[in-house]
Design an enzyme around this catalytic site. Sequence first.
Site, mmCIF file in Angstrom:
data_model
loop_
_atom_site.group_PDB
_atom_site.id
_atom_site.type_symbol
_atom_site.label_atom_id
_atom_site.label_comp_id
_atom_site.label_asym_id
_atom_site.label_seq_id
_atom_site.Cartn_x
_atom_site.Cartn_y
_atom_site.Cartn_z
ATOM 1 C CD GLU A 228 7.906 -10.405 -5.131
ATOM 2 O OE1 GLU A 228 7.219 -10.066 -4.157
ATOM 3 O OE2 GLU A 228 7.424 -10.963 -6.130
ATOM 4 C CD GLU B 193 -2.910 -1.111 2.337
ATOM 5 O OE1 GLU B 193 -2.904 -0.123 3.106
ATOM 6 O OE2 GLU B 193 -3.714 -2.053 2.456
ATOM 7 N N PRO B 194 0.327 2.407 -0.272
ATOM 8 C CG PRO B 194 -0.991 4.102 -1.226
ATOM 9 C CD PRO B 194 -1.072 2.706 -0.679
ATOM 10 N NE ARG C 75 35.707 -0.141 -29.486
ATOM 11 C CZ ARG C 75 35.718 0.924 -30.276
ATOM 12 N NH1 ARG C 75 35.408 0.800 -31.566
ATOM 13 N NH2 ARG C 75 36.009 2.106 -29.784
#
Length: 377
Positions: free
Chosen positions: A361, A129-130, A266
């Site tokens: 998570e 949640e916020p 390269r």
Amino acid sequence: MPAERMLPTTEAEDLLSLVREICQQELAPHASNWEAESRFPREAFRVLGKSGLLGLPYPERWGGGEQPYEVYLQVLEEIAASWLTVAEGMSVHVMSCYALATFGTEQQRESWLPDMIGGELLGAYALSEPQAGSDPAGMTTRAVREGEDYVVNGTKAWITHAGVADFYTMMTKTGEDEVSCLLVPGNSEGLSAAPRERTMGLTSSPVAQLRLEGLRVPVGRRIGEEGSGLRIALSALDSGRLGIAACAVGLAQAALDEAVRYAKERKQFGKPIIQFQGMEFLLADMAAAVESARATYLEAARRRDRGLPFSRQASIAKLVATDAAMKVTTDAVQVLGGAGYTRDFPVERYMREAKVLQIFEGTNQIQRMVIARQLAR
């Protein structure tokens, strides 16, 4: 270059071969363009579903693949190496099925689980949640019992698949100190998604707040006893953290492969830059980080498969693998030099995507708290 595997069965080897074919044909060719356009790859999940991959760790009786977690996570790693958004979405879906598969009644499982893991439906996990991210006990979303329904009001935040999920495994307060788990259909009246967050990476993955305004959920869709939601949520997160660890290793492997390819091609001062000792050591450290992280998540998965406690090992795997992914992708940009800082090469995207793996998570600071508290017991 695909990482070497030590799979437990021939069936698992065949499964991973199928996954590599899907990745090469259906995922990898689209990843860069779709991420650049922030397009959600819903069809990719249908492809995974039709191939039986969205229910891999769940029993065959409900339509799952009944594969060990050790195998499921290696599949997830392979997908992450091709397209992290799809792998992370698959991990979220599998975690969203966990509560019902593990804590649901027999009737609930028979009624809903086959459709959830059968491939057509896509799930979301609604815990944060916020003001209650790393502290799920501090949530304020509340479900009040009215007859045979719960009426839910509140806001969920940082929800992967918000607005596109077919079902939500949702944690909500049902008492002052009680959290319960509800299985909410995605098309429920009173449930809506806010505009998508403008994220740094994983731009194809819809992440948004969920608004719950008078949402009615039948009591029969509660998973587990009233008040058992926090225990269910934390149990699900142990397995979900292993999923994120596998995703991180897949992303790191992709970055390493791109760095090695570039360093071979390269040339500077008349020879490929991979032949310079400074570059050799950098690439060697990257390879060591990838292999170490892979070994860590596999050991945790094997403990889970044997029925041993694995909560601490899951936190260690998530911490080690995601920190490794952040370092390896950053070093891959360095290997490519100025080219790595452009969007002509994928390593800048890998670096942006790696950051969130250290956050969701449970942030890596939370993982350190979990590990230390278990050591102190």
